[in-house]
Scaffold this active site. Structure first.
Site, PDB file in Angstrom:
ATOM      1  N   GLY A  34      34.019  -2.499   8.510  1.00 46.96           N
ATOM      2  CA  GLY A  34      34.986  -1.934   9.533  1.00 46.96           C
ATOM      3  C   GLY A  34      34.223  -1.663  10.658  1.00 46.96           C
ATOM      4  O   GLY A  34      34.689  -1.939  11.745  1.00 46.96           O
ATOM      5  N   HIS A  41      37.006 -16.848  -1.989  1.00 53.25           N
ATOM      6  CA  HIS A  41      35.794 -16.056  -1.363  1.00 53.25           C
ATOM      7  C   HIS A  41      35.083 -15.749  -2.774  1.00 53.25           C
ATOM      8  O   HIS A  41      35.311 -14.408  -3.098  1.00 53.25           O
ATOM      9  CB  HIS A  41      36.134 -14.876  -0.632  1.00 53.25           C
ATOM     10  CG  HIS A  41      34.848 -14.181  -0.117  1.00 53.25           C
ATOM     11  ND1 HIS A  41      33.957 -14.894   0.903  1.00 53.25           N
ATOM     12  CD2 HIS A  41      34.625 -13.139   0.108  1.00 53.25           C
ATOM     13  CE1 HIS A  41      33.139 -14.122   1.279  1.00 53.25           C
ATOM     14  NE2 HIS A  41      33.514 -12.991   0.716  1.00 53.25           N
TER      15      HIS A  41
HETATM   16  N1  APR Z   1      42.114   4.528   3.128  1.00 52.33           N
HETATM   17  C1  APR Z   1      41.490   4.397   4.251  1.00 52.33           C
HETATM   18  N2  APR Z   1      39.929   3.978   3.918  1.00 52.33           N
HETATM   19  C2  APR Z   1      39.538   3.976   2.663  1.00 52.33           C
HETATM   20  C3  APR Z   1      40.490   4.261   1.606  1.00 52.33           C
HETATM   21  C4  APR Z   1      41.784   4.343   1.751  1.00 52.33           C
HETATM   22  N3  APR Z   1      42.833   4.608   0.846  1.00 52.33           N
HETATM   23  N4  APR Z   1      39.829   4.156   0.177  1.00 52.33           N
HETATM   24  C5  APR Z   1      38.280   3.927   0.756  1.00 52.33           C
HETATM   25  N5  APR Z   1      38.355   3.759   2.066  1.00 52.33           N
HETATM   26  C6  APR Z   1      37.024   3.623   2.967  1.00 52.33           C
HETATM   27  C7  APR Z   1      35.914   4.432   2.438  1.00 52.33           C
HETATM   28  O1  APR Z   1      35.866   5.638   2.609  1.00 52.33           O
HETATM   29  C8  APR Z   1      34.759   3.687   3.177  1.00 52.33           C
HETATM   30  O2  APR Z   1      34.266   4.105   4.506  1.00 52.33           O
HETATM   31  O3  APR Z   1      36.739   2.183   2.971  1.00 52.33           O
HETATM   32  C9  APR Z   1      35.328   2.099   3.500  1.00 52.33           C
HETATM   33  C10 APR Z   1      34.868   0.876   2.765  1.00 52.33           C
HETATM   34  O4  APR Z   1      33.547   0.872   3.327  1.00 52.33           O
HETATM   35  P1  APR Z   1      32.098   0.481   2.626  1.00 52.33           P
HETATM   36  O5  APR Z   1      32.086   1.205   1.380  1.00 52.33           O
HETATM   37  O6  APR Z   1      30.968   0.789   3.563  1.00 52.33           O
HETATM   38  O7  APR Z   1      32.332  -0.882   2.400  1.00 52.33           O
HETATM   39  P2  APR Z   1      31.957  -2.102   3.327  1.00 52.33           P
HETATM   40  O8  APR Z   1      30.700  -3.023   2.840  1.00 52.33           O
HETATM   41  O9  APR Z   1      32.617  -1.968   4.534  1.00 52.33           O
HETATM   42  O10 APR Z   1      32.928  -3.229   2.549  1.00 52.33           O
HETATM   43  C11 APR Z   1      34.505  -3.291   2.593  1.00 52.33           C
HETATM   44  O11 APR Z   1      35.012  -5.296   2.400  1.00 52.33           O
HETATM   45  O12 APR Z   1      33.768  -7.156   2.150  1.00 52.33           O
HETATM   46  C12 APR Z   1      34.484  -6.334   1.716  1.00 52.33           C
HETATM   47  O13 APR Z   1      33.652  -6.104  -0.678  1.00 52.33           O
HETATM   48  C13 APR Z   1      33.774  -5.295   0.533  1.00 52.33           C
HETATM   49  O14 APR Z   1      35.810  -4.740  -0.489  1.00 52.33           O
HETATM   50  C14 APR Z   1      34.750  -4.304   0.398  1.00 52.33           C
HETATM   51  C15 APR Z   1      35.231  -4.145   1.797  1.00 52.33           C
END
Ligand code: APR
Length: 311
Positions: A15, A176
């Site tokens: 993100g 995917h």
């Molecule tokens: N609302 C908002 N944000 C949330 C929620 C929620 N209910 N639950 C979790 N999060 C946030 C987490 O706090 C975290 O910052 O989602 C974010 C996910 O970020 P990362 O753990 O860094 O994961 P990332 O590598 O960005 O991947 C995100 O994309 O490619 C896919 O498999 C991957 O499902 C994963 C997603």
């Protein structure tokens, strides 16, 4: 014209990378939403600090709520949890399913006319779930998978053939995941069919590197998964929507009869514009390719059924 607004839910690796790319390109103002206290605010402030030296002037806001998202043109959902030890894929499906459900409910409330792009894995299932919960027209909810997989395919071909990546045209369709389908027979290098450029064993290796691209990055990083290429792929899709580009992109789209599939979303070439998926393109696939696409979609259907959303 007032500035465009993009909301990114989930200010994690993918993100935040997508947000920064969109800000650098001045594509839109960006709202970062996350449940983690301070994380979206801190990342947004850091990006705002980069404006003067980076030469871009958009507003990036971080928040734990949804009020700032009102009027967004595009909402990207990357919120989710990664798989942890002891967790099955099914557990992940349910956990991320609950997160995507709660997010989409808020999104529909504050930005009912937005185009929604799902990134949370398993993304083909999450795209279908988001669409069903949203009540939106099917074209307005789509998933980012094929753009990333196709970029990995192009990278692998460019490396193997020793050519600039811009000379490669290659597409991946299907889910995917492990069942994705790199369209070898349609790939070209500067207009020449791939099979005239690379030997069969080299093509096999290119396909392996494409399908395992995400896993290869995970294995190297040891914790976390890919985010630069996923972030760039999200930004490309968001820009196509914002500019009504009508470019053909491999997109996880909700299908209604295309390729003989319905009640499922899976990666297919689609025209992407201001309304999201403007049109799903039906390639004239060879019999084995069509069978592989349908088998890939069947895996997505299983996930959809596991969430109790099967038809
Ligand atoms: N609302 C908002 N944000 C949330 C929620 C929620 N209910 N639950 C979790 N999060 C946030 C987490 O706090 C975290 O910052 O989602 C974010 C996910 O970020 P990362 O753990 O860094 O994961 P990332 O590598 O960005 O991947 C995100 O994309 O490619 C896919 O498999 C991957 O499902 C994963 C997603």
């Amino acid at each position: 014209m007032s500035r465009r607004k993009v909301t990114i839910v989930g200010a994690g690796q993918v993100g935040a990378t997508a947000a920064y790319l969109l800000a650098l390109k001045e594509a839109a103002d960006v709202v970062l939403v996350d449940v983690a206290d301070g994380v979206p605010q801190g990342k947004a402030l850091d990006m705002m600090h980069a404006r003067r030296v980076g030469g871009f002037d958009v507003r990036v806001v971080g928040t734990n709520g949804y009020d700032e998202c009102e009027g967004s043109d595009v909402v990207v959902i990357t919120a989710g949890l990664p798989r942890r030890p002891g967790m099955t894929r099914e557990d992940l499906l349910k956990t991320n399913g609950d997160i995507v459900r709660s997010v989409i409910t808020e999104v529909v409330r504050v930005a009912p006319t937005a185009v929604v792009i799902c990134v949370t894995n398993p993304l083909d299932v999450m795209t279908y779930l988001a669409w069903r919960i949203s009540g939106m027209p099917r074209g307005r909810v789509l998933g980012m998978g094929g753009v990333l997989d196709s970029s990995r395919f192009a990278h692998a071909i460019a490396e193997a053939a020793g050519v600039p990546v811009a000379d490669v045209d290659a597409m991946v369709i299907g889910a995917h995941g492990d069942t994705m389908l790199p369209l070898v027979g349609r790939a070209t290098v500067a207009g020449r069919p791939l099979c005239e450029v690379l030997a069969p064993d080299a093509i096999e290796e290119v396909v392996r590197r494409t399908v395992n691209g995400g896993a290869d990055v995970v294995a190297l990083l040891k914790s976390g998964s890919a985010f630069y290429a996923p972030g760039a792929s999200v930004a490309a899709m968001v820009e196509a929507v914002l500019t009504d580009a009508r470019r053909v992109m491999p997109t996880c789209a909700v299908l209604d009869g295309e390729y003989g599939l319905r009640g499922v979303s899976v990666g297919v070439p689609a025209v992407i514009g201001a309304e999201g998926v403007v049109e799903v393109l039906e390639l004239d696939l060879a019999d084995d390719e069509l069978a592989a696409l349908r088998a890939s979609a069947a895996g997505v259907s299983q996930g959809i059924a596991a969430l109790g959303l099967g038809e």
